[in-house]
Design a protein around this motif. Structure first.
Motif, PDB file in Angstrom:
ATOM      1  N   ASP A  55       0.835  -1.209   0.000  1.00 48.49           N
ATOM      2  CA  ASP A  55       0.000   0.000   0.000  1.00 48.49           C
ATOM      3  C   ASP A  55       0.863   1.250   0.000  1.00 48.49           C
ATOM      4  O   ASP A  55       0.375   2.357   0.264  1.00 48.49           O
ATOM      5  N   GLY A  56       2.148   1.076  -0.301  1.00 51.14           N
ATOM      6  CA  GLY A  56       3.075   2.195  -0.322  1.00 51.14           C
ATOM      7  C   GLY A  56       3.758   2.437   0.994  1.00 51.14           C
ATOM      8  O   GLY A  56       4.749   3.171   1.064  1.00 51.14           O
ATOM      9  N   LYS A  57       3.251   1.814   2.075  1.00 52.95           N
ATOM     10  CA  LYS A  57       3.847   1.972   3.402  1.00 52.95           C
ATOM     11  C   LYS A  57       4.300   0.629   3.960  1.00 52.95           C
ATOM     12  O   LYS A  57       5.324   0.531   4.607  1.00 52.95           O
ATOM     13  N   GLY A  58       3.515  -0.378   3.734  1.00 52.12           N
ATOM     14  CA  GLY A  58       3.860  -1.729   4.133  1.00 52.12           C
ATOM     15  C   GLY A  58       3.467  -2.680   3.029  1.00 52.12           C
ATOM     16  O   GLY A  58       2.854  -2.290   2.029  1.00 52.12           O
ATOM     17  N   GLY A 107       6.824  -4.483   7.024  1.00 51.10           N
ATOM     18  CA  GLY A 107       6.010  -3.362   7.467  1.00 51.10           C
ATOM     19  C   GLY A 107       4.603  -3.860   7.762  1.00 51.10           C
ATOM     20  O   GLY A 107       4.358  -5.061   7.908  1.00 51.10           O
ATOM     21  N   ASN A 108       3.656  -2.952   7.806  1.00 54.64           N
ATOM     22  CA  ASN A 108       2.282  -3.325   8.165  1.00 54.64           C
ATOM     23  C   ASN A 108       1.322  -2.778   7.120  1.00 54.64           C
ATOM     24  O   ASN A 108       1.085  -1.569   7.057  1.00 54.64           O
ATOM     25  N   LEU A 109       0.779  -3.655   6.275  1.00 53.30           N
ATOM     26  CA  LEU A 109      -0.192  -3.231   5.266  1.00 53.30           C
ATOM     27  C   LEU A 109      -1.560  -3.138   5.920  1.00 53.30           C
ATOM     28  O   LEU A 109      -2.168  -4.159   6.265  1.00 53.30           O
ATOM     29  N   ALA A 112      -6.396   1.873   4.559  1.00 54.98           N
ATOM     30  CA  ALA A 112      -7.138   2.979   5.170  1.00 54.98           C
ATOM     31  C   ALA A 112      -8.539   3.058   4.572  1.00 54.98           C
ATOM     32  O   ALA A 112      -8.767   2.678   3.423  1.00 54.98           O
ATOM     33  N   ASN A 113      -9.469   3.568   5.367  1.00 56.19           N
ATOM     34  CA  ASN A 113     -10.865   3.553   4.944  1.00 56.19           C
ATOM     35  C   ASN A 113     -11.174   4.548   3.835  1.00 56.19           C
ATOM     36  O   ASN A 113     -11.852   4.231   2.864  1.00 56.19           O
ATOM     37  N   ALA A 117      -4.209   3.076  -1.381  1.00 56.80           N
ATOM     38  CA  ALA A 117      -3.993   2.427  -2.666  1.00 56.80           C
ATOM     39  C   ALA A 117      -3.400   1.053  -2.439  1.00 56.80           C
ATOM     40  O   ALA A 117      -2.778   0.781  -1.401  1.00 56.80           O
ATOM     41  N   LEU A 118      -3.604   0.169  -3.399  1.00 59.35           N
ATOM     42  CA  LEU A 118      -2.971  -1.141  -3.420  1.00 59.35           C
ATOM     43  C   LEU A 118      -2.137  -1.244  -4.690  1.00 59.35           C
ATOM     44  O   LEU A 118      -2.577  -0.840  -5.774  1.00 59.35           O
ATOM     45  N   TYR A 119      -0.924  -1.810  -4.533  1.00 59.27           N
ATOM     46  CA  TYR A 119      -0.020  -1.988  -5.662  1.00 59.27           C
ATOM     47  C   TYR A 119       0.368  -3.467  -5.726  1.00 59.27           C
ATOM     48  O   TYR A 119       0.771  -4.054  -4.712  1.00 59.27           O
ATOM     49  N   LEU A 120       0.260  -4.036  -6.909  1.00 55.76           N
ATOM     50  CA  LEU A 120       0.670  -5.417  -7.124  1.00 55.76           C
ATOM     51  C   LEU A 120       1.920  -5.411  -8.015  1.00 55.76           C
ATOM     52  O   LEU A 120       1.881  -4.905  -9.143  1.00 55.76           O
ATOM     53  N   TYR A 121       3.042  -5.932  -7.476  1.00 54.71           N
ATOM     54  CA  TYR A 121       4.298  -5.989  -8.216  1.00 54.71           C
ATOM     55  C   TYR A 121       4.646  -7.440  -8.550  1.00 54.71           C
ATOM     56  O   TYR A 121       4.364  -8.360  -7.768  1.00 54.71           O
ATOM     57  N   ARG A 122       5.288  -7.614  -9.684  1.00 55.67           N
ATOM     58  CA  ARG A 122       5.958  -8.866 -10.024  1.00 55.67           C
ATOM     59  C   ARG A 122       7.430  -8.531 -10.221  1.00 55.67           C
ATOM     60  O   ARG A 122       7.812  -7.953 -11.228  1.00 55.67           O
ATOM     61  N   GLY A 123       8.194  -8.861  -9.212  1.00 53.50           N
ATOM     62  CA  GLY A 123       9.556  -8.384  -9.200  1.00 53.50           C
ATOM     63  C   GLY A 123       9.554  -6.876  -9.033  1.00 53.50           C
ATOM     64  O   GLY A 123       8.922  -6.328  -8.129  1.00 53.50           O
TER      65      GLY A 123
END
Length: 557
Positions: A55-58, A107-109, A112-113, A117-123
């Motif tokens: 989520d950019g933080k965890g 970290g801790n995903l 937030a209400n 944002a959610l990010y999906l990475y492959r590598g």
């Protein structure tokens, strides 16, 4: 060359299996305090060794060797997710139970209400991102889902169903109208029950209809009634008394309401249907009240209904009922031992008997699952549309109701459109209700020269208590019979139920009922007095009486 071709093919296959993995569902703001049951769902096929969610933080990755084949659920807390959804997730972020594998966190995903944002990475490659409020609208309890590349094609909340459209051919139909023959149709249908009756209705206050269900129970049929647990204005004493009578006879009475265990699935359970012996469905616009299904010879509401005989169609609605009647928001409703007061109703001369037809094509319409079918029905019109509604409200001051907008657009391509609305005081005394809506529609028609007209029904002319219908007739071939009001809430947030019946004979039947109401409204509708107007009418009657007495006495002197 053959070896190179095989290597290329293998690389393409591998790319296809991993490249298709996406976030397809997530819920950042569930109902439970602290959101321990927030979750996301991945969908696809392939190995997950190189995939990372952030989520950019965890963020987190999956244990080595993890493979996805279809859907994979990752919840923040496994036991909390199970309490909400009835099953354990595939992985959990916070290790709370040995029964659920843990992801490997960094970290801790925490979603937030209101904004995240959610990010999906492959590598190091960003495969997908979804942000709110940019991509989806944040709302408590909403499950955001991806369908055909589009996020949230309709609002979808925790516990709700996702039934797909289905169509059934060769259905036998008995069409009926209230107040003329609605009770007879209901009573005859329930009298045929031998094994099972499942009834889902917003309000139930009619002792005669309760007696029909009790007789079915006495014949050995298992009868279950599901009611809305918090209707507008609260549960009336008459409904509590009906529930008590049904319970005493051995009938199971349930209500849908928010409990400590679960939030109610829908804003209101506003459907009105019964399923009999897994072979027959009776469905309509009316609640199980004396005004909706009046005794023969008594006044009531204008409504439409249909009794539909087909095992496949009945199985569909039976599945809907069983889904809605399960979960933590469903509780027993015991009712009271009080008597039931039946309100006075004037006499009524029936004009329409039930209409029997064979070989119809029937498509269920459920809110919120498949409400879009109503738009498709209207958008597909080629010649005519007849609309009879209790009321129509716009989305905003600047945005038309989408169903009404579709009907007006149809008139712009030459389709003849008629709109008939209720005239009861609570639908015409406000500053933005039926009379203003009729005026708006007619002004649009006049300004653009459209084959479009709206009227307020004349209740007195047809001896009706009110129009409670939610019906549409298209091209003299297809009819919508439903509980779905034309407002912002009913199609998107309620549980509603209806059917689109395609059969020229059935369409002609409802067209005759509509024409009777439409023609009576030609000279302008009458309004049933509301509380304030009743006082004015009473005062006028007293004044007229005093004036008459004065004139009478003057004449004798």
């Amino acid at each position: 060359m053959r070896r190179i071709a095989l290597v290329v093919l293998l690389l393409c296959l591998l790319a296809g299996t991993t490249g298709g993995i996406l976030i397809v569902e997530f819920c950042p703001d569930p109902y439970r305090p602290g959101d321990p049951d927030e979750y996301l769902v991945l969908e696809g096929e392939g190995m997950l060794d190189r995939f990372v969610l952030s989520d950019g933080k965890g963020g987190f990755r999956f244990p080595p060797g993890t493979r996805i084949d279809g859907r994979l659920v990752v919840a923040r807390n496994g036991p909390a997710f199970e309490e909400t959804h009835g099953y354990l997730p595939d992985f959990e972020i916070e290790g709370r139970t040995p029964a659920v594998p843990d992801v490997v966190s960094s970290g801790n995903l925490l979603m937030a209400n209101q904004a995240d944002a959610l990010y999906l990475y492959r590598g190091a490659t960003l495969v997908q991102q979804v942000a709110w409020p940019a991509d989806v609208r944040p709302r408590e309890g909403q499950v955001h889902y991806l369908e055909e590349g589009v996020w949230d094609p309709r609002p979808f909340f925790i516990g709700q169903s996702r039934f797909s459209p289905a169509t059934f051919d060769g259905v036998a139909v008995t069409a009926f109208a209230a107040p003329d023959c609605a009770y007879d149709a209901f009573s005859a249908a329930v009298a045929s029950a031998e094994r099972e009756v499942l009834a889902n209705v917003y309000e139930f206050t009619d002792p005669a209809m309760a007696a029909d269900l009790i007789r079915a129970r006495e014949r050995g049929a298992a009868v279950t009634v599901l009611l809305e647990g918090g209707p507008v204005g609260g549960i009336p004493p008459e409904e509590r008394a009906i529930a008590g009578i049904l319970n005493q006879s051995g009938i199971v009475v349930l209500s849908m309401t928010t409990t400590d265990a679960a939030h109610a699935k829908y804003r209101y359970d506003h459907a009105k249907y019964i399923v009999i012996d897994a072979g027959t469905v009776l469905i309509g616009s009316e609640n199980f009240k004396p005004g909706g299904y009046p005794a023969p010879g008594l006044q009531g509401n204008r409504g439409w209904g249909a009794c539909l005989e087909d095992p496949g169609l009945a199985a569909y609605f039976r599945e809907v009922f069983l889904f809605d009647a399960a979960g933590g928001d469903i509780v027993p409703f015991e009712g009271t031992a009080a008597g039931v007061h039946v309100p006075y109703a004037p006499a009524y001369t029936a004009e329409f008997a039930p209409c029997r037809a064979e070989g119809a094509r029937v498509t269920p319409v459920l809110s919120p699952d498949t409400s879009a079918l109503i738009l498709r029905l209207i958008e597909g019109a080629e010649e005519s549309i007849a609309i009879e509604q209790a009321y129509i409200t716009n989305e905003t001051a600047y945005e038309l109701n989408p169903y009404l907008a579709a009907a007006i657009d149809a008139s712009r391509r030459g389709v003849a459109v008629r709109v008939l609305l209720d005239a009861c005081w609570f639908n015409v005394e406000g500053d933005a209700d039926n009379d203003e809506m009729v005026d708006l529609i007619n002004r649009i028609a006049a300004a653009e020269g459209l084959p479009l007209e709206a009227r307020i029904v004349d209740l007195a002319a047809n001896n009706l208590a009110k129009v409670h219908n939610k019906g549409v007739i298209v091209d003299g071939r297809a009819v919508l019979v439903s509980s779905i009001n034309w407002n912002a809430n009913s199609p998107a947030f309620n549980r509603e139920a209806g059917v689109i019946i395609e059969h020229p004979g059935v369409a002609a039947y409802y067209a005759r009922v509509f024409a009777d109401d439409w023609d009576a409204a030609a000279a302008g509708g009458t309004v049933i007095p509301g509380p304030d107007r009743l006082k004015m009418v009473a005062a006028a009657c007293i004044l007229a009486g005093l004036m008459g007495l004065y004139v009478y006495r003057r004449g004798r002197t």
